[in-house]
Scaffold this active site. Sequence first.
Site, short mmCIF file in Angstrom:
data_model
loop_
_atom_site.label_atom_id
_atom_site.label_comp_id
_atom_site.label_asym_id
_atom_site.label_seq_id
_atom_site.Cartn_x
_atom_site.Cartn_y
_atom_site.Cartn_z
N ASP A 1 0.85 -1.19 0.00
CA ASP A 1 0.00 0.00 0.00
C ASP A 1 0.89 1.24 0.00
OD1 ASP A 1 -2.50 1.43 0.20
OD2 ASP A 1 -1.96 1.85 2.28
N SER A 2 0.20 2.42 -0.11
CA SER A 2 0.94 3.69 -0.10
C SER A 2 1.30 4.14 1.32
CB SER A 2 0.06 4.76 -0.74
OG SER A 2 -1.10 4.94 0.05
N CYS B 1 -4.31 -2.36 -1.52
CA CYS B 1 -4.51 -1.01 -2.07
C CYS B 1 -5.44 -1.11 -3.27
CB CYS B 1 -3.15 -0.45 -2.50
SG CYS B 1 -3.25 1.13 -3.35
N GLU C 1 -3.20 9.85 7.25
CA GLU C 1 -1.76 9.64 7.47
C GLU C 1 -1.21 10.65 8.48
OE1 GLU C 1 0.55 7.40 6.30
OE2 GLU C 1 -0.78 6.23 5.01
N CYS D 1 -11.08 2.32 -0.47
CA CYS D 1 -9.66 2.65 -0.24
C CYS D 1 -9.32 2.08 1.12
CB CYS D 1 -9.46 4.16 -0.25
SG CYS D 1 -7.84 4.68 0.37
N HIS E 1 -7.40 2.87 3.35
CA HIS E 1 -7.22 3.81 4.47
C HIS E 1 -8.54 4.10 5.19
CE1 HIS E 1 -3.29 4.80 2.68
NE2 HIS E 1 -3.01 5.48 3.78
#
Length: 258
Positions: A1-2, A64, A142, A174, A176
């Site tokens: 993932d990012s 992701c 984040e 997503c 997140h």
Amino acid sequence: DSGVGGLTVVKELRRQMPQEDILYLGDTARMPYGCKTIPEIIEFMHEILTFMQQRGVKIAVFACNTMTAHGYRLAVGKYPFPLVGMDKGIAEALSRSSAKKIGVMATRATIASGSHKDALTELSSDAQIYPTPCPRFVPLIEAGHIDDELAEEAVREVALPMQEAGVDAIVLGCTHYPYIAGTIHRVLGDKVALVDPAEATAREAKRVLEQHDMLKEDGIGKAELCFTANLAKSEELAKLIIDDENVEFKEVQLPSRF
Ligand code: DGL
């Protein structure tokens, strides 16, 4: 993932397969992926898969949606291990929506791919979809804004129009977004179902491991959680959802492919 998003999938993988070891990569140095160009997303995916290959993994799960939507098909067959993309969550959303009006919250890049819309068209001819890019969410999450004013304001902006349109099930498209599921619930109330595709994704990973006769039978696995930047913040956020002991945090650099 990012970044820390894919940990919502790690949590499910550990719940369904506690005996397996996990190597996780969150590319925090370059997040968010959802606003990057498609060639960039594809290159980042290959760098992460090369890192996984160097470490000798037996399967790779795309934790992701953005990389799943734009890269997964291009990566299949190019690595010496099976790949599992994120489940789209559409089937579950359909089963939980009586109005047959499904909202999708995802990154700009995922929404632009049309993948959720295509998945719905395959499953239903009369349901309606409300795909909504939420570019503010990932940088906020984040940075640790999960249930404060800022997070709530960002949620209102995208969630209230969906509610006005009569949406009664929303796919968290997503990885997140489950971090802010509590905030979304607070804004929308409990009549709108939130669908987290992590569970179905982990189930598919388990099925693929079984199919290849690679599922470990017993023991307690450990997790190595690697990030390309902001290790302290990532660790703090990780601990909000992964509360187990066999976890190690590391800062790493991804291999450049050129
Ligand atoms: N968590 C990722 C996803 O599921 C990427 C979010 C981002 O970096 O924009 O799409």
